[in-house]
Design a protein around this motif. Structure first.
Motif, PDB file in Angstrom:
ATOM      1  N   SER A  13       0.865  -1.183   0.000  1.00 10.32           N
ATOM      2  CA  SER A  13       0.000   0.000   0.000  1.00 10.32           C
ATOM      3  C   SER A  13       0.898   1.228   0.000  1.00 10.32           C
ATOM      4  O   SER A  13       1.804   1.332   0.834  1.00 10.32           O
ATOM      5  N   THR A  14       0.650   2.162  -0.906  1.00  9.03           N
ATOM      6  CA  THR A  14       1.491   3.369  -0.956  1.00  9.03           C
ATOM      7  C   THR A  14       1.303   4.214   0.304  1.00  9.03           C
ATOM      8  O   THR A  14       2.227   4.881   0.749  1.00  9.03           O
ATOM      9  N   ASN A  15       0.108   4.179   0.900  1.00 10.36           N
ATOM     10  CA  ASN A  15      -0.088   4.916   2.160  1.00 10.36           C
ATOM     11  C   ASN A  15       0.793   4.330   3.260  1.00 10.36           C
ATOM     12  O   ASN A  15       1.453   5.060   3.995  1.00 10.36           O
ATOM     13  N   ARG A  40      -1.926  -4.668  -1.931  1.00  3.90           N
ATOM     14  CA  ARG A  40      -2.922  -4.738  -0.850  1.00  3.90           C
ATOM     15  C   ARG A  40      -3.416  -3.342  -0.508  1.00  3.90           C
ATOM     16  O   ARG A  40      -3.220  -2.853   0.605  1.00  3.90           O
ATOM     17  N   GLY A  41      -4.029  -2.706  -1.492  1.00  2.00           N
ATOM     18  CA  GLY A  41      -4.512  -1.343  -1.316  1.00  2.00           C
ATOM     19  C   GLY A  41      -5.541  -1.275  -0.207  1.00  2.00           C
ATOM     20  O   GLY A  41      -6.343  -2.183  -0.028  1.00  2.00           O
ATOM     21  N   ARG A  42      -5.470  -0.186   0.545  1.00  2.00           N
ATOM     22  CA  ARG A  42      -6.414   0.005   1.654  1.00  2.00           C
ATOM     23  C   ARG A  42      -7.427   1.084   1.301  1.00  2.00           C
ATOM     24  O   ARG A  42      -7.085   2.107   0.717  1.00  2.00           O
ATOM     25  N   GLY A  43      -8.683   0.856   1.683  1.00  2.00           N
ATOM     26  CA  GLY A  43      -9.733   1.841   1.461  1.00  2.00           C
ATOM     27  C   GLY A  43     -10.277   2.326   2.787  1.00  2.00           C
ATOM     28  O   GLY A  43      -9.752   1.998   3.860  1.00  2.00           O
ATOM     29  N   GLN A  44     -11.328   3.115   2.724  1.00  2.35           N
ATOM     30  CA  GLN A  44     -11.985   3.628   3.924  1.00  2.35           C
ATOM     31  C   GLN A  44     -12.615   2.489   4.719  1.00  2.35           C
ATOM     32  O   GLN A  44     -12.991   1.477   4.151  1.00  2.35           O
ATOM     33  N   LYS A 109     -21.421   6.099 -10.847  1.00  6.89           N
ATOM     34  CA  LYS A 109     -20.341   5.110 -10.750  1.00  6.89           C
ATOM     35  C   LYS A 109     -19.084   5.724 -10.138  1.00  6.89           C
ATOM     36  O   LYS A 109     -18.680   6.833 -10.486  1.00  6.89           O
ATOM     37  N   LYS A 110     -18.441   4.934  -9.284  1.00  5.84           N
ATOM     38  CA  LYS A 110     -17.224   5.419  -8.616  1.00  5.84           C
ATOM     39  C   LYS A 110     -16.005   5.225  -9.518  1.00  5.84           C
ATOM     40  O   LYS A 110     -15.750   4.125  -9.988  1.00  5.84           O
ATOM     41  N   VAL A 111     -15.258   6.302  -9.729  1.00 10.67           N
ATOM     42  CA  VAL A 111     -14.054   6.198 -10.542  1.00 10.67           C
ATOM     43  C   VAL A 111     -12.777   6.449  -9.728  1.00 10.67           C
ATOM     44  O   VAL A 111     -11.681   6.111 -10.174  1.00 10.67           O
ATOM     45  N   GLY A 131      -3.859   9.324   0.217  1.00 11.37           N
ATOM     46  CA  GLY A 131      -3.812   8.226  -0.758  1.00 11.37           C
ATOM     47  C   GLY A 131      -4.942   8.362  -1.761  1.00 11.37           C
ATOM     48  O   GLY A 131      -6.084   8.608  -1.388  1.00 11.37           O
ATOM     49  N   ILE A 132      -4.599   8.199  -3.024  1.00 14.80           N
ATOM     50  CA  ILE A 132      -5.596   8.336  -4.091  1.00 14.80           C
ATOM     51  C   ILE A 132      -5.515   7.136  -5.032  1.00 14.80           C
ATOM     52  O   ILE A 132      -4.434   6.763  -5.490  1.00 14.80           O
ATOM     53  N   GLY A 133      -6.668   6.556  -5.286  1.00 17.59           N
ATOM     54  CA  GLY A 133      -6.748   5.451  -6.252  1.00 17.59           C
ATOM     55  C   GLY A 133      -7.691   5.874  -7.369  1.00 17.59           C
ATOM     56  O   GLY A 133      -8.818   6.281  -7.104  1.00 17.59           O
TER      57      GLY A 133
HETATM   58  C1  BTN Z   1     -11.812   4.321  -0.651  1.00 15.90           C
HETATM   59  O1  BTN Z   1     -12.516   4.597  -1.624  1.00 15.90           O
HETATM   60  O2  BTN Z   1     -12.250   3.620   0.276  1.00 15.90           O
HETATM   61  C2  BTN Z   1     -10.414   4.861  -0.593  1.00 15.90           C
HETATM   62  C3  BTN Z   1      -9.494   4.164  -1.539  1.00 15.90           C
HETATM   63  C4  BTN Z   1      -8.078   4.718  -1.496  1.00 15.90           C
HETATM   64  C5  BTN Z   1      -7.117   3.918  -2.347  1.00 15.90           C
HETATM   65  C6  BTN Z   1      -5.763   4.552  -2.458  1.00 15.90           C
HETATM   66  S1  BTN Z   1      -4.764   3.784  -3.680  1.00 15.90           S
HETATM   67  C7  BTN Z   1      -3.325   4.624  -3.109  1.00 15.90           C
HETATM   68  C8  BTN Z   1      -3.422   4.682  -1.598  1.00 15.90           C
HETATM   69  N1  BTN Z   1      -2.825   3.513  -0.989  1.00 15.90           N
HETATM   70  C9  BTN Z   1      -3.729   2.747  -0.366  1.00 15.90           C
HETATM   71  O3  BTN Z   1      -3.487   1.673   0.217  1.00 15.90           O
HETATM   72  N2  BTN Z   1      -4.955   3.299  -0.479  1.00 15.90           N
HETATM   73  C10 BTN Z   1      -4.907   4.551  -1.198  1.00 15.90           C
END
Ligand code: BTN
Length: 245
Positions: A13-15, A40-44, A109-111, A131-133
């Protein structure tokens, strides 16, 4: 602007990567960590964030602040959301809006998604890892019916680099402005771009019950203000409700 970009082939994860880096060394303000393959990107709210190598943008920005009060920290989220939608508008993305608090939509739709992790020092925000995806060139989202990409909505591919630079430029401009703006200056523009503002929507409360209400705006600390059926306007926090449609 001088860009300080750390490009990683792969990371979880970049965060997470950027937070660890900040704890280890002195990181220059506005440093960007970009991953080609975020695994393993993390979201809210503890959710994951899926991305595809070569098609998605996944990056995090280190931003230090002076004088942003902890109670005003939603300003950071507003500035970032507005920067992303400005950039998307320049690419001709139709019907762009912000689904409070952190989703960027085209139509319904979520982009793109945003995960901001703030570190406080006393009563102020010391720095944020933002962090932005962004779904850029994906052509399908097999198990995510509410997701889309810039390509699907605009009808043409975009270079990941050009999207990255457009978002960063808009974001750094917004941060510059933030030194002279206050919470309500940003809030006015933010509210104009809110998804489903002023129309009846269905929400789900913590107990799982559905109810009708109208999104009216944002409170002074970033809560969602909704008008319920008895005409009262009430503030809600993210964990307290979910917008169904
Ligand atoms: C969400 O919509 O829940 C937030 C998503 C955020 C994803 C980005 S991708 C780059 C950065 N690194 C992560 O692990 N998460 C954020």
């Amino acid at each position: 602007v001088v860009l300080n970009i750390i490009k990683l082939n792969a990371t979880d994860s970049t965060n997470t990567y950027l937070k660890l880096l900040v704890n280890k060394t002195n990181v220059v303000d506005q440093t960007v960590v970009l991953a080609e393959d975020q695994q393993r990107g993390r979201g809210q709210m503890g959710n994951g964030w899926l991305s595809r190598k070569g098609q998605s943008l996944t990056f995090s920005v280190f931003k230090s602040f002076k004088g942003v009060m902890a109670e005003d920290q939603f300003m950071i989220s507003m500035a970032v959301s507005l920067a992303i939608i400005n950039a998307f508008k320049t690419f001709g993305l139709p019907k762009v809006s912000i689904k409070w608090p952190n989703d960027i939509l085209s139509g319904n739709k979520k982009v793109a998604g945003i995960l901001i992790e703030n570190v406080l020092e006393g009563a102020t925000v010391k720095y944020s890892v933002i962090g932005i995806g962004i779904n850029v060139n994906e052509m399908e989202f097999p198990s995510l019916p509410q997701a889309s990409s810039l390509k699907l909505e605009i009808g043409k591919s975009l270079e990941l680099e050009e999207v990255l630079h457009a978002v960063l430029k808009n974001m750094f401009d917004k941060f510059e402005l933030m030194t002279t703006q206050n919470f309500s200056d940003l809030r006015n523009v933010y509210e104009q771009n809110l998804f489903r503002k002023d129309i009846v929507s269905v929400f789900e409360n913590k107990e799982g019950q559905h109810f009708n209400a109208i999104i009216k705006g944002i409170s002074g600390i970033g809560e969602l203000l909704i008008e319920t059926e008895n005409k009262a306007i009430e503030p809600f926090q993210i964990k307290e409700l979910k917008l169904i449609y």
